[in-house]
Each structure stands twice: as structure tokens, then as C-alpha cells.
Design a protein around this motif. Structure first.
Motif, PDB file in Angstrom:
ATOM      1  N   VAL A 276       0.856  -1.176   0.000  1.00 38.23           N
ATOM      2  CA  VAL A 276       0.000   0.000   0.000  1.00 38.23           C
ATOM      3  C   VAL A 276       0.898   1.233   0.000  1.00 38.23           C
ATOM      4  CG1 VAL A 276      -1.731   1.328   1.275  1.00 38.23           C
ATOM      5  CG2 VAL A 276      -1.851  -1.179   1.236  1.00 38.23           C
TER       6      VAL A 276
ATOM      7  N   GLY B 106      -5.317   4.587   3.172  1.00 39.97           N
ATOM      8  CA  GLY B 106      -4.214   3.648   3.051  1.00 39.97           C
ATOM      9  C   GLY B 106      -4.128   2.706   4.240  1.00 39.97           C
TER      10      GLY B 106
ATOM     11  N   VAL C  31       3.041  -1.240   4.138  1.00 41.23           N
ATOM     12  CA  VAL C  31       2.629   0.136   3.906  1.00 41.23           C
ATOM     13  C   VAL C  31       3.872   1.002   3.771  1.00 41.23           C
ATOM     14  CG1 VAL C  31       1.340   2.125   4.783  1.00 41.23           C
ATOM     15  CG2 VAL C  31       0.541  -0.191   5.289  1.00 41.23           C
TER      16      VAL C  31
ATOM     17  N   ALA D 156      -2.744   4.883  -2.419  1.00 41.41           N
ATOM     18  CA  ALA D 156      -3.584   5.740  -1.573  1.00 41.41           C
ATOM     19  C   ALA D 156      -2.773   6.964  -1.143  1.00 41.41           C
ATOM     20  CB  ALA D 156      -4.072   4.957  -0.351  1.00 41.41           C
TER      21      ALA D 156
END
Length: 541
Positions: free
Chosen positions: A33, A40, A56, A189
Motif C-alpha cells: 500500500v 491507506g 505500507v 492511496a
């Protein structure tokens, strides 16, 4: 002046060197992500809880500064609850459902966004975005301890992306230099200015409206009720053509002032100029205040042509941007995550063809266009583009004070509700056409109180068959769905929301709690056929 919450949350995930940076060849992950904002983090939590190993990458080390999004809708909270993060949001947030509309110093009418009982969550809570993000990160920390594979990497900035076939390669910049990663799937995102979208050379088309709004978060002791207040042509001098007031936690209030198009942003943001507007509004009431945060935003409605580009999928503001009146930004992004998660899980597990992900595009593009339409209409009503338009707008406001028929034409921002996915290729023909409109195929299931919990808790994030007044036999092994059966009359609210005037009904419900199909009676062949359609394995004949 910035609130303590920003300082406390700033380094929620400080930079730390990881083994991937030492690897001779790029390390590979199931999902990455890009972007650690609320959408997110929700995407990472959604994927991680579904057993998808997720990383992430965020170019910061914690939540952003400034409250930005503050209005979180009932549907957004239902999604957050399913992810296990809604508890602290509800505890901290300010609940509201009532709005008031003023023209000058006259109240023209009020409205209630959730007048009925029997829902776990209110119409909205107001909660500063840093808190919303923080609670999602804290939930991720909790599930990490339980073995869920989510790795948050702060100060890991994506500076390159290469997408070939079924694999995506990312170039990542850190304080210790650059390194490369590969992934099966990348969820983008990274916000409205999306560096990733720009690196991929993808467009972001739409309209910029010629007006600006000044946001001021102020801390003050005021006895205003907990409600949304919107003024057209307010009488407090120097405020502009419209103003909005919302209560937030920590004794703070959000105030928006419409300030026009041809402005000097630096001048408008000077403390003395911000205070001049606030003094004109609050001074006559003798209210003392402290300015916490200010910003200026411009109405914009834009989106990508499509959100899925092979194994790179865009969510939230990186995919679409709408004007803030109506609270359609973050709320819509959370619904993107809700729509995408179960589909990606099925594709990864080989339970559905990859083409199922094309329906993420199909369905969320429809929802985005609905948001843009509502946002554009609100903008046109709030900021008339001609003298005649303004005369018409004010006539509608005058009529609405005494006439119910005029009130639907007043638009101070149609507040966010989940999109009903009419016409989705995953829906089956409505087999209960006389059933309630609110629970037709494509709609989000209306919640209902059960004994000790709520219907949406029972549905969870799996396919489910809901039957009311119909004897549904155990179909274990024949259909990969949960079975919920209720006798008619035992839960009147459930009957009202799913039967209405009909005697009985059977519903097939998707993992994102949208209705896929419904019938008047049980037929395993019809249900199986609708299930196959809903998982992307073919349409009805």
C-alpha cells in the motif's frame, strides 16, 4: 498553533531500517500500500485481516497535521467497526444527526439525517482526521501482535514504479538510501496529488470551481448545540457568502468561510485576517477563542478515467477528489476499500477470476460519479455563477422557510450516503420487486438490532443468505455462505427493512454487505446461480 494530538501522533511509525534494504535482490510481497493516510491504513488493515501479507510505504512517520476530514458517516463507521477500529472513534467523536440551514440571520429549516431508531451507529460523528488515522494505526499495532502480517514503514518514499505483467516493481527512497521491492499487487492511496499516478502518466480530469474557502479550527467554550449549522449570506460582517459551523472533540469547532476566487492566500491566512473574520462571527456573542489550525481549499471535482491499471489499483483521493461539502472524500475512500478487499482476496486465493477486479472499477466509478454530481450541484447552489442564479437560489431559500416542497432544492452539501450499485454486473434480477427499495439488489444492507448485537455484525465480511419467514435448509457444502434465518414477526425492525409489505423473503448478501440478489422463496439453484454471478463467474442467462 497546533494541537497536542499532532505532536503525540507524529511519530507513530518512525523510520527503521528493515531487512529488505539489505537484500541483494528486491524482496517480494503479496501487497504493498502506497500512502499512510486514513484510506491507506484502512486498506492495509482490510488486506491484513484477510490474510494477505501487506507492507505500507509512507513518506512521513505518522498522521498529518490539521483536522482536514472531520465528518465520518454511518457507513464509514460500519466499515471501521468490521475492521475493529470503531470503538475509540465513537468514544472520542462527537455524534450528530441534526442540521440547520440559515439565510442571513433567519433559520429557514432543519433536517435529521437519521430519524429512525435501530442502528448501531449515528448518522455522523465529527472527529479530527489525525485521530481517525491514529486509531487505525493503533488497531494495526494490535493485530500485528496477534500475528497479522502488516508492516508499516515510515519515511519510505516511492520514487519509481515499473509495472510489467503480474509483478510491480517499486523504487523506494529512505534516509539510508534507495532500495527496490516487488509486489503482486499495489494499492495506491497517496492522496489527490498522487505522485504514483503522476509517475505512471495517468490523468486526473475534472473541474476546478472558482471559489475558495477558509477553514479555521478554533478552541472555544460555546453553548452551540451539537449540530451542523450552515449560513447562506451570513450577516456577520466580512465572513463571505456562506459559512459552516461544526463541533469537534477537545472543545474545538470547525468554521468554514467562503472567501471568493480572486484572493491572496498568504494574506488571507495571516493571523490578523483570520481573526477579523472570527471576531465578526463570535465577537458579538462575547466568545473568546484560540486558533488551532487554518487552511484554504478550493472546490474541485476530479477523477481518473479508471481506477484499476493491471495490478496497480487506486483508492481514495488518489483515484477521485470531490469538494468537501457533503463529507464525500474520506467516506468514499473507505467504501473503496470495502469494495476492493473481498474481491482481491478471492482473486489471490484463486476463488474468482482476475476479471472480478474489473467490477471494482465498474462499481466505484459509478459511486464516484454520483459523488461528483452531488458535490457539483452543492457547489453550484452555494456559489451561484450569475446574478440570475443567485436570485433563483435566494428565492428557493425564502420559499423553504414555510414550504416543505422547496426544501429538497436547498443544497448546502448533500451529506455522504453509500452508493446503491444499481445495474452492477454482479447483481441478479430482483426476485422480490415489491420488497423495500432500500434493500434492493445493489443497496447496502440496512442494519437492524438483533438479540445482543446487530444484523451487520452477523453478516460480517462473508457471503450470507438472510431469510425472513422462509425455511432455508442447511446448504453446507453446496454454497460458500453463512446462513441467517429469522421467523417473521420476531424482529419487527428487520421485517420493516427487508420485507415491507411482502410476506417473506430471501437475500443473498456480499462480503461488503451489499445486496446481490433477493427472492420471495428459497430456491437453491437460483441462489447458486446468483452466487456465481456475484463472484464474477458468469451472468444469468
Amino acid at each position: 498553533m497546533l494541537e497536542d494530538r499532532y505532536a503525540l501522533a507524529h511519530r507513530l511509525y518512525p523510520y527503521a531500517r528493515v531487512a529488505d534494504q539489505e537484500a541483494a535482490a528486491p524482496a517480494h510481497h503479496q501487497a504493498i500500500v502506497i500512502g499512510g493516510g486514513p484510506v491507506g491504513m484502512a486498506a492495509a488493515l482490510e488486506l491484513g485481516l484477510k490474510g494477505i501479507e501487506t507492507v505500507v510505504l509512507d513518506d512521513h512517520e505518522g498522521v498529518g497535521q490539521g483536522s482536514r476530514a472531520i465528518c465520518f458517516s454511518k457507513r464509514c463507521l460500519e466499515v471501521a467497526h468490521r475492521l475493529g477500529a470503531a470503538g475509540p472513534m465513537m468514544e472520542k467523536g462527537v455524534e450528530w444527526s441534526l442540521g440547520r440551514v440559515f439565510h442571513g440571520d433567519r433559520e429557514v429549516f432543519d433536517f435529521n439525517l437519521l430519524p429512525e431508531e435501530g442502528h448501531r451507529f449515528p448518522a455522523f460523528i465529527n472527529l479530527q482526521q489525525p485521530y481517525f488515522e491514529k486509531y487505525l494505526v493503533e488497531r494495526i499495532r494490535q493485530v500485528q501482535k496477534e500475528g497479522v502480517s502488516i508492516d508499516i514503514r515510515g519515511r519510505n518514499k516511492v520514487i519509481g514504479i515499473d509495472h510489467e505483467g503480474d509483478e510491480v516493481t517499486l523504487q523506494v527512497e529512505t534516509p539510508d538510501g534507495e532500495y527496490r521491492l516487488t509486489a503482486d499487487w499495489v494499492i495506491v492511496a497517496d492522496g489527490a496529488s498522487s505522485p504514483t499516478r503522476n509517475m505512471m502518466g495517468l490523468g486526473f480530469e475534472g473541474k476546478v470551481f472558482e471559489d475558495n474557502f477558509l477553514i479555521a479550527d478554533v478552541r472555544m467554550k460555546a453553548d452551540f448545540p451539537v449540530e451542523r449549522r450552515f449560513w447562506f449570506e451570513p450577516t456577520f460582517k466580512g465572513s463571505g457568502d456562506s459559512a459552516l459551523l461544526h463541533k469537534q472533540p477537545d472543545g474545538e469547532w470547525r468554521i468554514d468561510f467562503q472567501i471568493g476566487w480572486d484572493i491572496d492566500r498568504k494574506e488571507e491566512l495571516k493571523d490578523e485576517n483570520v481573526r477579523a473574520r472570527l471576531d465578526a462571527m463570535l465577537g458579538p456573542m462575547g466568545i473568546e477563542y484560540e486558533v488551532v489550525w487554518t487552511s484554504i481549499y478550493t472546490f474541485q471535482c476530479r477523477r481518473m478515467e479508471k481506477f484499476r491499471h493491471g495490478h496497480v489499483i487506486f483508492v481514495g483521493d488518489s483515484a477521485h477528489q470531490v469538494s468537501p461539502f457533503g463529507a464525500r472524500g474520506c467516506n468514499s475512500g473507505m467504501q473503496d476499500v470495502d469494495n476492493l478487499g473481498w474481491k482481491l482476496k478471492r482473486v489471490i486465493d484463486g476463488q474468482s477470476p482476475e476479471s472480478l477486479l474489473d467490477t471494482y472499477d465498474e462499481e466505484r466509478l459509478v459511486a464516484t460519479d454520483e459523488n461528483i454530481l452531488n458535490s457539483t450541484r452543492a457547489t453550484d447552489f452555494i456559489t451561484p455563477k450569475s446574478k440570475i442564479s443567485k436570485i433563483f437560489r435566494n428565492a428557493v431559500l425564502d420559499l423553504s422557510e414555510e414550504n416543505d416542497f422547496a426544501r429538497p432544492f436547498v443544497n448546502s452539501g448533500r451529506l455522504s450516503v453509500p452508493a446503491t450499485l444499481d445495474g452492477s454486473s454482479l447483481n441478479s434480477e430482483d426476485g422480490l420487486p415489491d420488497g423495500p427499495e432500500r434493500s434492493r439488489p445493489g443497496a447496502v444492507c440496512p442494519d437492524a438490532p438483533l438479540d445482543g448485537d446487530f444484523l451487520l455484525d452477523r453478516i460480517g465480511d462473508r457471503f450470507a443468505v438472510l431469510a425472513i419467514g422462509v425455511d432455508v435448509p442447511d446448504f453446507e457444502g453446496d454454497l460458500d455462505a453463512d446462513r441467517l434465518v429469522f421467523a417473521k414477526g420476531t424482529i419487527p425492525v428487520l421485517d420493516e427493512r427487508y420485507l415491507g409489505e411482502v410476506k417473506q423473503g430471501v437475500y443473498l448478501i456480499r462480503p461488503d454487505q451489499h445486496v446481490a440478489a433477493r427472492w420471495a422463496d428459497w430456491n437453491i439453484n437460483a441462489v447458486r446461480k446468483a452466487f456465481e454471478r456475484a463472484i464474477g463467474k458468469g451472468a444469468e442467462g
